[in-house]
Design a protein around this motif. Structure first.
Motif, PDB file in Angstrom:
ATOM      1  N   TYR A 125       0.246  -1.250  -0.296  1.00 51.53           N
ATOM      2  CA  TYR A 125       0.056  -0.364  -0.088  1.00 51.53           C
ATOM      3  C   TYR A 125       0.699   1.685   0.199  1.00 51.53           C
ATOM      4  CZ  TYR A 125      -4.275  -2.841   0.981  1.00 51.53           C
ATOM      5  OH  TYR A 125      -5.400  -3.746   1.420  1.00 51.53           O
ATOM      6  N   LYS A 126       0.469   2.310  -0.795  1.00 51.65           N
ATOM      7  CA  LYS A 126       0.953   3.549  -0.583  1.00 51.65           C
ATOM      8  C   LYS A 126       0.322   4.073   0.872  1.00 51.65           C
ATOM      9  CE  LYS A 126       1.083   7.920  -3.011  1.00 51.65           C
ATOM     10  NZ  LYS A 126       0.130   8.657  -4.168  1.00 51.65           N
ATOM     11  N   ILE A 127       1.121   4.842   1.276  1.00 51.25           N
ATOM     12  CA  ILE A 127       0.629   5.567   2.425  1.00 51.25           C
ATOM     13  C   ILE A 127       0.783   7.306   2.445  1.00 51.25           C
ATOM     14  CG2 ILE A 127       1.379   6.732   5.146  1.00 51.25           C
ATOM     15  CD1 ILE A 127       1.352   3.967   4.817  1.00 51.25           C
ATOM     16  N   VAL A 128      -0.288   7.749   2.807  1.00 51.45           N
ATOM     17  CA  VAL A 128       0.035   9.803   2.104  1.00 51.45           C
ATOM     18  C   VAL A 128      -0.430  10.227   3.999  1.00 51.45           C
ATOM     19  CG1 VAL A 128      -1.585  11.351   1.168  1.00 51.45           C
ATOM     20  CG2 VAL A 128      -1.354   9.020   0.260  1.00 51.45           C
ATOM     21  N   LEU A 129       0.822  10.607   3.724  1.00 50.87           N
ATOM     22  CA  LEU A 129      -0.144  11.714   5.242  1.00 50.87           C
ATOM     23  C   LEU A 129      -0.732  13.236   4.901  1.00 50.87           C
ATOM     24  CD1 LEU A 129       3.952  11.204   6.873  1.00 50.87           C
ATOM     25  CD2 LEU A 129       1.664  10.167   7.955  1.00 50.87           C
ATOM     26  N   GLU A 130      -1.558  13.596   5.681  1.00 51.05           N
ATOM     27  CA  GLU A 130      -2.166  14.236   5.630  1.00 51.05           C
ATOM     28  C   GLU A 130      -2.104  15.276   6.485  1.00 51.05           C
ATOM     29  OE1 GLU A 130      -5.366  14.827   3.494  1.00 51.05           O
ATOM     30  OE2 GLU A 130      -5.448  12.744   2.704  1.00 51.05           O
ATOM     31  N   LYS A 131      -2.207  17.083   5.883  1.00 53.42           N
ATOM     32  CA  LYS A 131      -1.505  17.823   6.894  1.00 53.42           C
ATOM     33  C   LYS A 131      -1.864  17.812   8.165  1.00 53.42           C
ATOM     34  CE  LYS A 131      -1.327  21.252   3.152  1.00 53.42           C
ATOM     35  NZ  LYS A 131      -1.913  23.174   2.941  1.00 53.42           N
ATOM     36  N   LYS A 132      -2.438  17.858   8.622  1.00 48.14           N
ATOM     37  CA  LYS A 132      -2.459  17.222  10.106  1.00 48.14           C
ATOM     38  C   LYS A 132      -2.064  16.302  10.876  1.00 48.14           C
ATOM     39  CE  LYS A 132      -6.502  17.476  13.398  1.00 48.14           C
ATOM     40  NZ  LYS A 132      -8.147  16.830  14.305  1.00 48.14           N
ATOM     41  N   ALA A 133      -1.471  15.305  10.425  1.00 48.67           N
ATOM     42  CA  ALA A 133      -1.545  14.215  10.703  1.00 48.67           C
ATOM     43  C   ALA A 133       0.760  14.421  10.172  1.00 48.67           C
ATOM     44  CB  ALA A 133      -0.741  13.084  10.482  1.00 48.67           C
ATOM     45  N   ILE A 134       0.666  15.230   9.767  1.00 43.08           N
ATOM     46  CA  ILE A 134       2.518  15.958   9.138  1.00 43.08           C
ATOM     47  C   ILE A 134       2.802  17.144  10.816  1.00 43.08           C
ATOM     48  CG2 ILE A 134       4.016  17.742   8.304  1.00 43.08           C
ATOM     49  CD1 ILE A 134       3.144  15.937   5.721  1.00 43.08           C
ATOM     50  N   LYS A 135       1.580  17.864  10.444  1.00 42.72           N
ATOM     51  CA  LYS A 135       1.892  18.970  11.966  1.00 42.72           C
ATOM     52  C   LYS A 135       2.093  18.322  13.107  1.00 42.72           C
ATOM     53  CE  LYS A 135      -0.290  22.964  10.167  1.00 42.72           C
ATOM     54  NZ  LYS A 135      -1.281  23.647  10.377  1.00 42.72           N
ATOM     55  N   GLU A 136       1.293  17.207  13.411  1.00 36.28           N
ATOM     56  CA  GLU A 136       1.429  16.290  14.602  1.00 36.28           C
ATOM     57  C   GLU A 136       2.640  15.365  15.163  1.00 36.28           C
ATOM     58  OE1 GLU A 136      -0.827  16.994  17.101  1.00 36.28           O
ATOM     59  OE2 GLU A 136      -1.835  17.783  16.209  1.00 36.28           O
ATOM     60  N   LEU A 137       2.814  15.145  13.745  1.00 36.44           N
ATOM     61  CA  LEU A 137       4.025  13.816  14.233  1.00 36.44           C
ATOM     62  C   LEU A 137       5.477  15.146  14.165  1.00 36.44           C
ATOM     63  CD1 LEU A 137       5.109  11.476  13.348  1.00 36.44           C
ATOM     64  CD2 LEU A 137       5.540  11.736  11.228  1.00 36.44           C
ATOM     65  N   ALA A 138       5.270  16.377  14.307  1.00 39.55           N
ATOM     66  CA  ALA A 138       6.189  17.436  14.513  1.00 39.55           C
ATOM     67  C   ALA A 138       6.468  17.714  15.421  1.00 39.55           C
ATOM     68  CB  ALA A 138       6.497  18.733  13.512  1.00 39.55           C
ATOM     69  N   LYS A 139       5.405  17.824  16.411  1.00 41.11           N
ATOM     70  CA  LYS A 139       5.665  18.166  17.733  1.00 41.11           C
ATOM     71  C   LYS A 139       5.778  16.598  19.231  1.00 41.11           C
ATOM     72  CE  LYS A 139       1.275  20.863  17.086  1.00 41.11           C
ATOM     73  NZ  LYS A 139       0.068  20.240  17.540  1.00 41.11           N
ATOM     74  N   ILE A 140       5.861  15.228  18.170  1.00 41.66           N
ATOM     75  CA  ILE A 140       5.640  14.460  19.381  1.00 41.66           C
ATOM     76  C   ILE A 140       7.762  14.076  19.018  1.00 41.66           C
ATOM     77  CG2 ILE A 140       6.124  11.505  18.924  1.00 41.66           C
ATOM     78  CD1 ILE A 140       2.992  12.334  17.752  1.00 41.66           C
ATOM     79  N   THR A 141       7.840  13.901  20.426  1.00 39.08           N
ATOM     80  CA  THR A 141       9.785  13.865  21.173  1.00 39.08           C
ATOM     81  C   THR A 141      10.180  12.062  20.887  1.00 39.08           C
ATOM     82  OG1 THR A 141       8.970  13.724  23.510  1.00 39.08           O
ATOM     83  CG2 THR A 141       9.329  15.610  22.186  1.00 39.08           C
ATOM     84  N   LEU A 142      11.341  12.099  20.981  1.00 38.38           N
ATOM     85  CA  LEU A 142      11.588  10.709  20.768  1.00 38.38           C
ATOM     86  C   LEU A 142      11.277  10.678  22.613  1.00 38.38           C
ATOM     87  CD1 LEU A 142      15.382  11.719  19.441  1.00 38.38           C
ATOM     88  CD2 LEU A 142      13.818  10.847  18.114  1.00 38.38           C
ATOM     89  N   PRO A 143      11.442   8.720  22.622  1.00 37.76           N
ATOM     90  CA  PRO A 143      11.619   7.896  21.546  1.00 37.76           C
ATOM     91  C   PRO A 143      10.284   7.728  21.078  1.00 37.76           C
ATOM     92  CG  PRO A 143      10.911   6.854  23.679  1.00 37.76           C
ATOM     93  CD  PRO A 143      10.955   8.978  24.107  1.00 37.76           C
ATOM     94  N   TYR A 144       9.257   8.410  21.155  1.00 40.32           N
ATOM     95  CA  TYR A 144       7.671   7.568  20.667  1.00 40.32           C
ATOM     96  C   TYR A 144       7.026   8.169  19.284  1.00 40.32           C
ATOM     97  CZ  TYR A 144       5.810   8.398  24.896  1.00 40.32           C
ATOM     98  OH  TYR A 144       5.994   7.427  26.871  1.00 40.32           O
TER      99      TYR A 144
END
Length: 83
Positions: free
Chosen positions: A2-21
């Motif tokens: 399958y191809k993975i498509v990240l929506e804008k909201k998911a990209i923004k939320e991903l940027a806020k998450i810290t290591l190791p998560y």
């Protein structure tokens, strides 16, 4: 595969998450390409889509089987994701 498509909201939320998560979430998203319905996935009630757990975080996504695409809609801490 399958191809993975990240929506804008998911990209923004991903940027806020810290290591190791962060690394664990990236791995879980990549694994959706080979198996969009992994062990422990749940169909959402009250809205379209599915969710998987990664520690205290939830990844919300939809699956388009006809075009072999997984759309990651959002991801967030479990206390915030369903709002």
């Amino acid at each position: 595969m399958y191809k993975i498509v990240l929506e804008k909201k998911a990209i923004k939320e991903l940027a806020k998450i810290t290591l190791p998560y962060y690394n664990n979430i990236i791995d879980a998203i990549k694994n959706l390409a080979s198996n969009p319905r992994p062990i422990g996935y749940k169909k959402l009630k009250g809205r379209t889509g599915y969710r998987i757990r990664v520690a205290d975080y939830r990844i919300i996504y939809t699956i388009q089987d006809d075009i072999l695409t997984v759309f990651v809609l959002t991801l967030a801490h479990r206390k915030d994701v369903y709002e």
